[in-house]
Design an enzyme around this catalytic site. Structure first.
Site, mmCIF file in Angstrom:
data_model
loop_
_atom_site.group_PDB
_atom_site.id
_atom_site.type_symbol
_atom_site.label_atom_id
_atom_site.label_comp_id
_atom_site.label_asym_id
_atom_site.label_seq_id
_atom_site.Cartn_x
_atom_site.Cartn_y
_atom_site.Cartn_z
ATOM 1 N N GLU A 101 -36.087 -20.788 -106.379
ATOM 2 C CA GLU A 101 -37.215 -21.135 -107.257
ATOM 3 C C GLU A 101 -37.624 -19.948 -108.114
ATOM 4 O O GLU A 101 -37.443 -18.795 -107.717
ATOM 5 C CB GLU A 101 -38.421 -21.534 -106.394
ATOM 6 C CG GLU A 101 -38.673 -23.026 -106.281
ATOM 7 C CD GLU A 101 -39.292 -23.638 -107.526
ATOM 8 O OE1 GLU A 101 -39.152 -23.082 -108.640
ATOM 9 O OE2 GLU A 101 -39.934 -24.692 -107.394
ATOM 10 N N ASP A 102 -38.210 -20.233 -109.257
ATOM 11 C CA ASP A 102 -38.749 -19.166 -110.093
ATOM 12 C C ASP A 102 -40.080 -18.660 -109.533
ATOM 13 O O ASP A 102 -40.289 -17.461 -109.384
ATOM 14 C CB ASP A 102 -38.922 -19.630 -111.550
ATOM 15 C CG ASP A 102 -39.697 -20.939 -111.689
ATOM 16 O OD1 ASP A 102 -40.065 -21.556 -110.656
ATOM 17 O OD2 ASP A 102 -39.951 -21.354 -112.838
ATOM 18 N N ASP A 105 -46.572 -21.465 -106.731
ATOM 19 C CA ASP A 105 -47.958 -21.335 -107.170
ATOM 20 C C ASP A 105 -48.836 -22.102 -106.170
ATOM 21 O O ASP A 105 -49.144 -21.581 -105.103
ATOM 22 C CB ASP A 105 -48.006 -21.892 -108.600
ATOM 23 C CG ASP A 105 -49.325 -21.676 -109.306
ATOM 24 O OD1 ASP A 105 -49.998 -20.685 -109.013
ATOM 25 O OD2 ASP A 105 -49.684 -22.501 -110.158
ATOM 26 N N PHE A 154 -51.084 -16.296 -115.230
ATOM 27 C CA PHE A 154 -49.993 -17.125 -115.723
ATOM 28 C C PHE A 154 -48.954 -16.216 -116.361
ATOM 29 O O PHE A 154 -49.266 -15.461 -117.265
ATOM 30 C CB PHE A 154 -50.488 -18.163 -116.721
ATOM 31 C CG PHE A 154 -49.434 -19.178 -117.047
ATOM 32 C CD1 PHE A 154 -49.206 -20.248 -116.197
ATOM 33 C CD2 PHE A 154 -48.635 -19.042 -118.168
ATOM 34 C CE1 PHE A 154 -48.204 -21.173 -116.462
ATOM 35 C CE2 PHE A 154 -47.623 -19.958 -118.447
ATOM 36 C CZ PHE A 154 -47.419 -21.029 -117.590
HETATM 37 P P1 IMP Z 1 -46.586 -25.305 -107.884
HETATM 38 O O1 IMP Z 1 -46.159 -26.717 -107.611
HETATM 39 O O2 IMP Z 1 -48.042 -25.233 -108.237
HETATM 40 O O3 IMP Z 1 -46.215 -24.353 -106.795
HETATM 41 O O4 IMP Z 1 -45.902 -24.865 -109.228
HETATM 42 C C1 IMP Z 1 -44.593 -24.519 -109.301
HETATM 43 C C2 IMP Z 1 -44.067 -24.650 -110.722
HETATM 44 O O5 IMP Z 1 -45.088 -24.511 -111.719
HETATM 45 C C3 IMP Z 1 -43.117 -23.520 -110.992
HETATM 46 O O6 IMP Z 1 -41.814 -23.852 -110.581
HETATM 47 C C4 IMP Z 1 -43.257 -23.323 -112.482
HETATM 48 O O7 IMP Z 1 -42.382 -24.205 -113.161
HETATM 49 C C5 IMP Z 1 -44.682 -23.678 -112.768
HETATM 50 N N1 IMP Z 1 -45.543 -22.462 -112.777
HETATM 51 C C6 IMP Z 1 -46.462 -22.084 -111.863
HETATM 52 N N2 IMP Z 1 -47.044 -20.938 -112.198
HETATM 53 C C7 IMP Z 1 -46.471 -20.546 -113.351
HETATM 54 C C8 IMP Z 1 -46.642 -19.383 -114.193
HETATM 55 O O8 IMP Z 1 -47.432 -18.449 -113.963
HETATM 56 N N3 IMP Z 1 -45.857 -19.351 -115.302
HETATM 57 C C9 IMP Z 1 -44.956 -20.329 -115.625
HETATM 58 N N4 IMP Z 1 -44.754 -21.417 -114.857
HETATM 59 C C10 IMP Z 1 -45.509 -21.529 -113.742
HETATM 60 MG MG MG Z 2 -40.042 -24.016 -111.365
#
Ligand code: IMP
Ligand code: MG
Length: 199
Positions: A101-102, A105, A154
């Site tokens: 994963e990148d 969050d 972000f």
């Molecule tokens: P989560 O489901 O909230 O954990 O979000 C995960 C996904 O949201 C990541 O795989 C990203 O695609 C996107 N995301 C969350 N935070 C960021 C950020 O700071 N920059 C860019 N994309 C983000």
């Molecule tokens: Mg992602």
């Protein structure tokens, strides 16, 4: 036309720091999975650059596959809705699977993925994320490999986007606030081109 670089307020993780840490992760994963031929599952689109560099840091035999998930629209806040846009090409029954994963969050996307893949009966299922924002977590999670813990900001670059732009930046950075608000930074200055693209 305003350049992408001009939208960056600060570099959070430099190209050199990324390189160093990914070499360490590659060495660790190569040791842990020695003899297991793991399948690295990259989560598109954000994970593409990390996967490309991580696989080059591996010294063991492995496969790669891709999944596409959507949880964000053009905004910087999670919608809470996770959709599967592209499934794996391979059957993972009995395989050692490592999700790449990148960024994690809230944890909603990765939780959805873990549930979705676990029922397919992999031999093991682990998570490797380049970035982790623990302060934003809404779902309790165990993450096996973390590149960097980052504060609640972000970030863009190295695969991560804001409204599909900035993925090509070779570092992890933070954007200037006017990019999100689409307000001119100074009086008499027009909002830059991204704002027109989005509207
Ligand atoms: P989560 O489901 O909230 O954990 O979000 C995960 C996904 O949201 C990541 O795989 C990203 O695609 C996107 N995301 C969350 N935070 C960021 C950020 O700071 N920059 C860019 N994309 C983000
Ligand atoms: Mg992602």
């Amino acid at each position: 036309m305003r350049s992408l670089e001009q939208d960056v307020a600060k570099v959070l993780i430099s190209r050199e720091e990324l390189e160093r840490r990914i070499a360490e992760l590659g060495a660790q994963i190569s040791t842990d999975y020695d003899g297991h031929n793991p399948l690295l599952v990259c989560v598109l689109k954000g994970g593409y650059m990390f996967l490309a560099d991580l696989t080059r840091a591996l010294t063991i035999r492995h496969g790669i596959d891709f999944m596409a998930i959507s949880s964000y629209g053009a905004s910087t806040e999670t919608s809470g809705v996770v959709r599967l846009l592209k499934d794996l090409d391979y059957d993972i029954t009995g395989r050692h699977v490592l999700i790449v994963e990148d960024i994690i969050d809230t944890g909603r996307t990765i939780s959805y993925l873990l549930e979705n893949l676990r029922v397919r009966g992999p031999a093991s299922l682990r998570v490797c994320t380049l970035l982790n924002k623990p302060s934003r977590r809404e779902v309790p999670l165990h993450i096996d490999y973390v590149g960097f813990e980052i504060p609640n900001e972000f970030v863009i670059g190295y695969g991560l986007d804001y409204a599909e732009a900035y993925r090509n930046m070779p570092f992890i950075g933070v954007l200037k606030s006017e990019v999100y608000s689409c307000q001119p930074a100074e009086e008499n200055q027009r909002p830059h081109d991204r704002c027109y693209l989005e509207s």
